[in-house]
Design an enzyme around this catalytic site. Structure first.
Site, short mmCIF file in Angstrom:
data_model
loop_
_atom_site.label_atom_id
_atom_site.label_comp_id
_atom_site.label_asym_id
_atom_site.label_seq_id
_atom_site.Cartn_x
_atom_site.Cartn_y
_atom_site.Cartn_z
N GLU A 37 0.88 -1.17 0.00
CA GLU A 37 0.00 0.00 0.00
C GLU A 37 0.92 1.22 0.00
O GLU A 37 1.80 1.34 0.85
CB GLU A 37 -0.88 0.02 1.25
CG GLU A 37 -1.83 -1.14 1.32
CD GLU A 37 -2.59 -1.20 2.63
OE1 GLU A 37 -3.70 -1.74 2.62
OE2 GLU A 37 -2.07 -0.71 3.65
N ALA A 75 6.06 25.06 7.46
CA ALA A 75 6.19 23.98 6.48
C ALA A 75 5.00 24.01 5.54
O ALA A 75 4.00 24.66 5.82
CB ALA A 75 6.28 22.63 7.19
N GLU A 91 6.11 29.66 1.97
CA GLU A 91 5.55 29.14 3.22
C GLU A 91 6.05 29.91 4.43
O GLU A 91 5.29 30.18 5.36
CB GLU A 91 5.88 27.65 3.38
CG GLU A 91 5.14 26.75 2.41
CD GLU A 91 3.64 26.70 2.62
OE1 GLU A 91 3.15 27.00 3.73
OE2 GLU A 91 2.94 26.35 1.65
N GLU A 95 3.29 31.82 6.75
CA GLU A 95 3.02 31.31 8.10
C GLU A 95 3.61 32.17 9.22
O GLU A 95 3.11 32.12 10.34
CB GLU A 95 3.50 29.87 8.21
CG GLU A 95 2.69 28.93 7.33
CD GLU A 95 2.95 27.47 7.58
OE1 GLU A 95 3.78 27.11 8.44
OE2 GLU A 95 2.32 26.64 6.88
N SER A 112 8.39 8.94 5.65
CA SER A 112 8.01 7.60 6.11
C SER A 112 8.06 6.63 4.93
O SER A 112 7.03 6.28 4.36
CB SER A 112 6.61 7.63 6.73
OG SER A 112 6.37 6.44 7.45
N GLY A 114 8.29 3.58 4.42
CA GLY A 114 7.64 2.28 4.45
C GLY A 114 6.31 2.27 3.74
O GLY A 114 5.84 1.21 3.31
N GLU A 118 6.71 10.56 0.03
CA GLU A 118 6.92 11.97 0.38
C GLU A 118 8.37 12.25 0.76
O GLU A 118 8.95 11.56 1.59
CB GLU A 118 6.02 12.38 1.55
CG GLU A 118 6.22 13.82 1.97
CD GLU A 118 5.47 14.20 3.23
OE1 GLU A 118 5.11 15.38 3.34
OE2 GLU A 118 5.25 13.33 4.09
N GLU A 137 -7.11 29.58 3.60
CA GLU A 137 -8.36 29.88 4.30
C GLU A 137 -8.69 28.88 5.39
O GLU A 137 -9.37 29.21 6.36
CB GLU A 137 -9.51 29.94 3.30
CG GLU A 137 -9.48 31.14 2.39
CD GLU A 137 -10.65 31.15 1.42
OE1 GLU A 137 -11.50 30.24 1.46
OE2 GLU A 137 -10.72 32.09 0.61
#
Length: 175
Positions: A37, A75, A91, A95, A112, A114, A118, A137
């Site tokens: 997956e 981020a 960003e 922010e 991650s 596994g 990303e 927003e």
């Protein structure tokens, strides 16, 4: 043993605004088959920046998957029409309300591996000047400023538990 898996089949289960979820049947190095997956994600940026008093700029915002507010470095998700560096500058200003004169690249790291592809690009922003705070927003963000001592205390107490934040802070101290 070779560390490869040949993809036999792919099935896209979901295509959303941010992620795509797919399953795959793969052929392992030993000839057996396995099921995977995979979350497809465009990647992101994370920026360590310090204000004029050398305090670390963090944002606090509610994170629905965790059902609580998280204290993190600024981020955001990569936008395909911008480079990672352009995304980081955008960003940071959205922010925190600060612009940076330069960015030091700390590297790109798998969040991650596994289950997700990303990659997060980490930066250390320098030469800050006031900009215009903005944002999406659907984002409600508080700007928090911590000294290094307060940041480390937050790590020890479990107040700061976002891994990209920990990685960017650590790398900024090592490089």
């Amino acid at each position: 043993m070779e560390f490869m898996e040949d993809t036999l089949t792919k099935n896209k289960l979901y295509q959303g605004k941010i992620i795509t979820l797919e399953t795959q049947e793969v052929l392992l190095a030993d000839g057996k088959q396995a099921f995977r997956e995979i979350v497809r994600h465009p990647g992101g940026v994370c920026i360590l920046a310090r204000d004029e008093k050398d305090r670390i700029l963090l944002v606090r915002q509610f994170r629905k998957p965790m059902e609580e507010a998280y204290l993190e470095l600024p981020a955001g998700k990569l936008e395909t029409h911008l480079t990672p560096e352009e995304n980081a500058k955008k960003e940071l200003e959205e922010e925190t309300g600060y612009r940076c004169g330069s960015l030091v690249y700390l590297g790109a790291y798998a969040s991650s591996p596994g289950y997700s592809d990303e990659m997060i690009h980490l930066y250390h922003a320098q030469d800050l000047t006031p900009g215009v705070k903005g944002g999406d927003e659907d984002e409600f963000i508080d700007l928090i400023r911590l000294s290094d001592e307060e940041f480390v205390k937050g790590l020890r107490l479990g107040v700061i538990k976002d891994l990209k934040t920990v990685a960017a802070y650590t790398l900024s101290k090592l490089l």
